[in-house]
Design a protein around this motif. Structure first.
Motif, mmCIF file in Angstrom:
data_model
loop_
_atom_site.group_PDB
_atom_site.id
_atom_site.type_symbol
_atom_site.label_atom_id
_atom_site.label_comp_id
_atom_site.label_asym_id
_atom_site.label_seq_id
_atom_site.Cartn_x
_atom_site.Cartn_y
_atom_site.Cartn_z
ATOM 1 N N GLN A 15 0.799 -1.065 0.001
ATOM 2 C CA GLN A 15 -0.059 0.089 -0.052
ATOM 3 C C GLN A 15 0.720 1.224 -0.034
ATOM 4 O OE1 GLN A 15 -0.879 -2.641 2.014
ATOM 5 N NE2 GLN A 15 -2.667 -3.003 0.331
ATOM 6 N N LEU A 16 2.099 1.211 0.432
ATOM 7 C CA LEU A 16 3.045 2.287 0.367
ATOM 8 C C LEU A 16 3.639 2.587 -0.775
ATOM 9 C CD1 LEU A 16 4.003 2.175 4.107
ATOM 10 C CD2 LEU A 16 2.424 3.631 3.317
ATOM 11 N N LEU A 39 4.463 3.122 -4.057
ATOM 12 C CA LEU A 39 4.049 4.008 -5.307
ATOM 13 C C LEU A 39 4.355 4.017 -6.688
ATOM 14 C CD1 LEU A 39 3.305 7.462 -3.729
ATOM 15 C CD2 LEU A 39 1.440 5.615 -3.824
ATOM 16 N N ARG A 91 4.062 1.181 -7.952
ATOM 17 C CA ARG A 91 3.387 -0.035 -8.678
ATOM 18 C C ARG A 91 2.515 0.558 -9.984
ATOM 19 N NH1 ARG A 91 -0.868 -2.098 -4.507
ATOM 20 N NH2 ARG A 91 -0.752 -0.175 -3.701
ATOM 21 N N GLY A 140 -0.281 1.955 -12.169
ATOM 22 C CA GLY A 140 -1.568 2.914 -11.779
ATOM 23 C C GLY A 140 -1.139 4.012 -10.834
ATOM 24 N N TYR A 141 0.151 4.152 -10.342
ATOM 25 C CA TYR A 141 0.377 5.053 -9.311
ATOM 26 C C TYR A 141 1.379 5.906 -9.868
ATOM 27 C CZ TYR A 141 -2.088 1.917 -6.143
ATOM 28 O OH TYR A 141 -3.081 1.300 -5.205
ATOM 29 N N SER A 183 1.374 8.486 -11.711
ATOM 30 C CA SER A 183 0.725 9.849 -12.003
ATOM 31 C C SER A 183 0.827 10.455 -10.622
ATOM 32 C CB SER A 183 -0.721 10.027 -12.341
ATOM 33 O OG SER A 183 -1.423 9.072 -11.197
ATOM 34 N N VAL A 184 0.969 9.809 -9.460
ATOM 35 C CA VAL A 184 1.282 10.288 -8.219
ATOM 36 C C VAL A 184 2.448 10.119 -7.309
ATOM 37 C CG1 VAL A 184 -1.314 10.525 -7.635
ATOM 38 C CG2 VAL A 184 0.073 8.514 -7.052
ATOM 39 N N LYS A 244 4.630 13.063 -6.477
ATOM 40 C CA LYS A 244 3.858 13.889 -5.716
ATOM 41 C C LYS A 244 4.007 13.840 -4.159
ATOM 42 C CE LYS A 244 0.664 15.179 -8.928
ATOM 43 N NZ LYS A 244 -0.934 14.937 -9.504
ATOM 44 N N VAL A 245 5.104 12.842 -3.767
ATOM 45 C CA VAL A 245 5.034 12.626 -2.258
ATOM 46 C C VAL A 245 5.963 13.629 -1.677
ATOM 47 C CG1 VAL A 245 6.564 10.780 -0.852
ATOM 48 C CG2 VAL A 245 5.415 10.067 -2.808
ATOM 49 N N ASP A 246 5.274 13.939 -0.722
ATOM 50 C CA ASP A 246 6.120 15.236 0.276
ATOM 51 C C ASP A 246 7.613 14.988 0.837
ATOM 52 O OD1 ASP A 246 6.236 17.259 1.425
ATOM 53 O OD2 ASP A 246 4.785 17.151 3.034
ATOM 54 N N THR A 267 9.064 17.157 4.269
ATOM 55 C CA THR A 267 8.959 16.773 6.048
ATOM 56 C C THR A 267 10.080 16.455 6.449
ATOM 57 O OG1 THR A 267 6.864 15.417 5.023
ATOM 58 C CG2 THR A 267 7.571 15.430 7.365
ATOM 59 N N ALA A 303 -7.656 14.274 6.266
ATOM 60 C CA ALA A 303 -7.243 13.057 5.318
ATOM 61 C C ALA A 303 -8.665 11.945 5.231
ATOM 62 C CB ALA A 303 -6.358 12.325 5.642
ATOM 63 N N PHE A 304 -9.194 11.614 4.351
ATOM 64 C CA PHE A 304 -9.999 10.590 3.883
ATOM 65 C C PHE A 304 -11.558 10.949 4.307
ATOM 66 C CE2 PHE A 304 -6.140 8.532 4.615
ATOM 67 C CZ PHE A 304 -6.138 7.662 3.334
ATOM 68 N N PRO A 355 -16.340 10.305 -1.323
ATOM 69 C CA PRO A 355 -16.240 10.194 -2.757
ATOM 70 C C PRO A 355 -16.840 8.916 -3.530
ATOM 71 C CG PRO A 355 -14.115 9.734 -1.888
ATOM 72 C CD PRO A 355 -15.191 10.096 -0.833
#
Lengths: 167, 136
Positions: free
Chosen positions: B60-61, B63, B65, B67-68, B70-71, B74-76, B79, B114-115, B119
């Motif tokens: 799940q972490l 990105l 993979r 399908g991911y 596009s994002v 954009k990982v911050d 921090t 968040a969440f 949607p």
């Protein structure tokens, strides 16, 4: 056991009965658009999970744990703060697990062919929706523990000032 | 004196022949057996690592993979990972340092609800019951 099976059967029937023929037809017709929206949500939620997760993790390990250890090494009473930190870590574990369950459910929903199986697609979507609400509740709980920790630090300071006699 | 067990001579001879044949086969195909063994071990390790990857939540972490993509950029990464030292004195100044750091990080953590939202609501995905949405 029978009661559980009956209630599960009732739930399945109720959720399937909720859908009108028109809705089923609309799911089949808009299948591509719906899937595209779900794919976008899937990706943006993954990004949110990574970014939020980093901050929540660092709050626990790099601030709360460190401050508790410092108080402990100075033989100061850190029981209240440790209790809040433990609750925070438990809430963080719940958040991780709930997000994983939600992500797996959403991925499973996306895999269903909604043009041929609109009813099962809808059921799976409702399931993912419930799981997403749970993740949001976990986030609110984490925010609450962050506030709780801060007020416990204030309580500690009041006590510390009183004991050391500083102004 | 102990009695010796009676073993049929034919059976002993057959067992010895089989053992010799097996050894012969093993000696003859040593390289092939090595390759097969290596492949089996590699497949087992890959299966175990994939199970761990999925069960532990690492998937799940990840990105990277499909399908991911596009994002994934954009990982911050801004921090800051400023640690508060676990060692040192506790006084007004050090606690003040901690609270400043904590407040700053807490503000960041709570900045995003968040969440939230819904949607996955059929109305938002535009296949809800029109009669229900008309009533609301």
């Amino acid at each position: 056991m029978t009661a559980v099976l009956l209630s599960a059967f009732h739930f399945y029937n109720a959720s399937a009965a909720d859908l009108t023929d028109e809705q089923l037809a609309r799911i089949s017709a808009n299948c591509l658009t719906i899937k595209s929206s779900l794919n976008q949500l899937h990706a943006s939620d993954a990004l949110l999970r990574v970014n939020r997760g980093q901050i929540y993790e660092s709050m626990g390990t790099k601030l709360m744990d460190s401050f508790n250890s410092r108080l402990g090494s100075n033989s100061l009473d850190n029981k209240g703060l440790t209790a809040v930190t433990d609750s925070y870590q438990t809430a963080l574990t719940t958040f991780r697990n709930d997000y994983r369950t939600y992500e797996q459910q959403l991925a499973a929903t996306i895999r269903i062919d909604c043009s041929t199986q609109p009813a099962s697609f809808h059921d799976s979507l409702e399931n993912a929706r419930t799981k997403r609400e749970k993740v949001h509740t976990d986030v609110l709980r984490l925010h609450q523990y962050i506030d709780d920790y801060r007020s416990t630090v204030n309580d500690f300071m009041l006590n510390f000032d009183r004991v050391t006699g500083s102004n | 004196m102990e009695e010796q067990p009676i073993v049929p001579t034919v059976a002993v001879a057959t067992a010895a022949t089989t053992d010799r044949k097996f050894r012969g086969f093993r000696e003859e195909h040593r390289f092939l057996l090595l390759i097969i063994g290596t492949i089996i071990i590699a497949i087992t390790l890959v299966i175990v690592s994939l199970v761990i990857y999925n069960v532990s939540g690492s998937a799940q972490l990840d990105l990277s993979r499909p399908g991911y993509t596009s994002v994934s950029n954009k990982v911050d990464r801004s921090t800051e990972t400023t640690d508060y030292s676990s060692f040192g004195a506790v006084n007004k100044t050090t606690v003040k340092e901690f609270t400043t750091l904590y407040d700053e990080r807490a503000k960041k953590a709570k900045a995003v609800d968040a969440f939230n939202g819904d949607p996955l609501n059929p109305e938002i995905l535009e296949f809800g019951d029109p009669t229900t949405s008309a009533e609301q």
